[in-house]
Design a protein around this motif. Structure first.
Motif, short mmCIF file in Angstrom:
data_model
loop_
_atom_site.label_atom_id
_atom_site.label_comp_id
_atom_site.label_asym_id
_atom_site.label_seq_id
_atom_site.Cartn_x
_atom_site.Cartn_y
_atom_site.Cartn_z
N VAL A 135 0.83 -1.22 0.00
CA VAL A 135 0.00 0.00 0.00
C VAL A 135 0.86 1.26 0.00
O VAL A 135 0.34 2.37 -0.20
CB VAL A 135 -0.98 0.03 1.20
CG1 VAL A 135 -1.90 -1.17 1.17
CG2 VAL A 135 -0.24 0.10 2.53
N LYS A 136 2.16 1.11 0.21
CA LYS A 136 3.05 2.28 0.17
C LYS A 136 3.27 2.76 -1.27
O LYS A 136 3.68 3.90 -1.48
CB LYS A 136 4.39 1.94 0.82
CG LYS A 136 4.28 1.68 2.32
CD LYS A 136 5.63 1.30 2.92
CE LYS A 136 5.50 1.01 4.42
NZ LYS A 136 6.78 0.57 5.01
N VAL A 137 2.98 1.89 -2.24
CA VAL A 137 3.17 2.28 -3.65
C VAL A 137 2.17 3.37 -4.06
O VAL A 137 2.57 4.42 -4.57
CB VAL A 137 3.07 1.07 -4.59
CG1 VAL A 137 3.21 1.51 -6.05
CG2 VAL A 137 4.15 0.04 -4.24
N PRO A 138 0.85 3.20 -3.85
CA PRO A 138 -0.10 4.26 -4.23
C PRO A 138 -0.19 5.41 -3.23
O PRO A 138 -1.02 6.29 -3.39
CB PRO A 138 -1.44 3.50 -4.32
CG PRO A 138 -1.30 2.41 -3.33
CD PRO A 138 0.13 1.99 -3.35
N THR A 139 0.69 5.40 -2.22
CA THR A 139 0.66 6.48 -1.23
C THR A 139 1.97 7.26 -1.16
O THR A 139 1.95 8.48 -0.96
CB THR A 139 0.34 5.92 0.17
OG1 THR A 139 1.30 4.89 0.49
CG2 THR A 139 -1.06 5.35 0.24
N LEU A 140 3.10 6.57 -1.34
CA LEU A 140 4.40 7.22 -1.11
C LEU A 140 5.30 7.27 -2.34
O LEU A 140 6.22 8.08 -2.38
CB LEU A 140 5.15 6.50 0.03
CG LEU A 140 4.43 6.43 1.38
CD1 LEU A 140 5.27 5.64 2.38
CD2 LEU A 140 4.15 7.82 1.92
N ALA A 144 5.56 6.29 -9.28
CA ALA A 144 4.68 5.16 -9.60
C ALA A 144 3.23 5.61 -9.62
O ALA A 144 2.44 5.16 -10.46
CB ALA A 144 4.88 4.04 -8.57
N ILE A 145 2.87 6.52 -8.72
CA ILE A 145 1.49 7.04 -8.64
C ILE A 145 1.08 7.67 -9.97
O ILE A 145 -0.05 7.48 -10.44
CB ILE A 145 1.36 8.05 -7.49
CG1 ILE A 145 1.39 7.31 -6.14
CG2 ILE A 145 0.08 8.88 -7.61
CD1 ILE A 145 1.56 8.22 -4.94
N GLU A 146 1.99 8.40 -10.59
CA GLU A 146 1.70 9.05 -11.88
C GLU A 146 1.30 8.01 -12.93
O GLU A 146 0.33 8.19 -13.67
CB GLU A 146 2.94 9.80 -12.35
CG GLU A 146 2.78 10.49 -13.69
CD GLU A 146 4.05 11.18 -14.16
OE1 GLU A 146 4.14 11.49 -15.35
OE2 GLU A 146 4.97 11.37 -13.32
N HIS A 147 2.01 6.88 -12.98
CA HIS A 147 1.71 5.84 -13.96
C HIS A 147 0.45 5.06 -13.57
O HIS A 147 -0.31 4.63 -14.45
CB HIS A 147 2.90 4.90 -14.09
CG HIS A 147 4.19 5.62 -14.37
ND1 HIS A 147 4.29 6.61 -15.34
CD2 HIS A 147 5.42 5.53 -13.81
CE1 HIS A 147 5.53 7.07 -15.36
NE2 HIS A 147 6.23 6.44 -14.44
N LEU A 148 0.22 4.91 -12.27
CA LEU A 148 -1.01 4.25 -11.81
C LEU A 148 -2.24 5.07 -12.19
O LEU A 148 -3.28 4.51 -12.54
CB LEU A 148 -0.95 4.03 -10.30
CG LEU A 148 0.02 2.95 -9.82
CD1 LEU A 148 0.16 3.00 -8.30
CD2 LEU A 148 -0.43 1.57 -10.26
N LYS A 149 -2.13 6.38 -12.12
CA LYS A 149 -3.25 7.24 -12.50
C LYS A 149 -3.56 7.07 -13.99
O LYS A 149 -4.73 7.06 -14.39
CB LYS A 149 -2.93 8.71 -12.19
CG LYS A 149 -3.00 9.04 -10.71
CD LYS A 149 -2.68 10.50 -10.45
CE LYS A 149 -2.83 10.85 -8.98
NZ LYS A 149 -2.48 12.26 -8.69
N ALA A 150 -2.51 6.93 -14.79
CA ALA A 150 -2.71 6.71 -16.24
C ALA A 150 -3.43 5.39 -16.47
O ALA A 150 -4.34 5.30 -17.30
CB ALA A 150 -1.37 6.73 -16.96
#
Length: 198
Positions: A135-140, A144-150
Motif C-alpha cells: 500500500v506504500k506504492v499508491p501512497t508514497l 509510480a502514482i503518476e503511472h497508476l493514474k494513467a
C-alpha cells in the motif's frame, strides 16, 4: 482541447480568415485573440454564419473571442473512451513496496518502471491489488502514482487494502485507487484467469 489563435495586431479581414481556416481544418473549439472591437464584431458575424456559438472575454485591452460548435467536455470524454483498450482477464497483486529483494531504492525504482512500462503497453490488467507493505506504492511512491493514474484512466481498477492503510497510518496519503477490503480482493483473485504477484 481548445486551440488559441493570436490575431492581435492584424487588420481585418485577417482574424476572420484565420478563424475560417481553423473551421475548414475541423476545429470545433478555439479562441481568436484580437485587440480591437471591429475585429470582435466581424468575428461574431462570421461565427453566426457558420453555426458557431461565440463568447467574448476582455482582458487588458485584448479580446478573447471563443468559438464553439458542440460540447467540448463531451468531446474530451468520448476521445478518452475511444482511446481505451480492452482490459485483460488478469490482475496484479502488489504485497510489498519494492520489486525483488536487495537494495530498497533500486526496488522502488523498478516498481516505478514496471508501472510505466505497463501503462505504455497494449495489454492491461483488469485489477491491481495492493496489500501489506504494497500500500506504500499508491501512497508514497510519487513516480509510480503518476503511472497508476494513467492506468486508472484506461479503466484499470486499483484496490487498496483499507486495514493495511490503517496499520501504516497512510489513509490520508492515498493518491490513487479506492480503499478496499479482504473480501473484495479475494473475490477478484478468484475470478481472474491469472494473478501476477510482484
Amino acid at each position: 482541447m481548445s486551440k488559441n489563435i493570436d490575431a492581435r495586431g492584424k487588420n481585418c479581414p485577417m482574424p476572420v480568415i484565420m478563424a475560417k481556416k481553423e473551421i475548414e481544418q475541423g476545429g470545433k473549439f478555439f479562441t481568436v485573440q484580437v485587440d480591437n472591437k471591429i475585429a470582435v464584431e466581424n468575428l461574431k458575424k462570421f461565427a453566426n454564419s457558420q453555426g458557431y456559438e461565440i463568447n467574448v472575454e476582455e482582458a487588458n485591452g485584448d479580446f478573447n473571442v471563443k468559438f464553439s460548435n458542440g460540447c467540448e467536455e463531451c468531446e474530451e470524454i468520448l476521445a478518452k473512451v475511444e482511446n481505451k483498450k480492452p482490459l485483460g482477464d488478469w490482475c496484479i497483486f502488489v504485497n510489498k513496496n519494492t520489486i525483488g529483494v536487495g537494495n530498497e531504492e533500486l526496488g522502488q525504482s523498478l516498481m516505478k518502471m514496471f508501472f510505466y512500462t505497463l501503462s505504455e503497453g497494449s495489454d492491461y490488467p483488469k485489477h491491481i491489488l495492493f496489500m501489506n507493505d504494497g500500500v506504500k506504492v499508491p501512497t508514497l511512491n510519487d513516480q509510480a502514482i503518476e503511472h497508476l493514474k494513467a492506468l486508472e484512466e484506461m479503466g484499470v481498477q486499483l484496490l487498496v487494502c483499507g486495514a493495511c492503510l490503517n496499520f501504516y497510518s497512510l489513509e490520508e496519503k492515498l493518491s490513487v485507487g479506492k480503499v478496499s477490503n479482504m473480501y473484495e480482493i479475494v473475490d477478484v483473485m478468484k475470478s481472474a484467469a491469472k494473478v501476477i504477484t510482484l
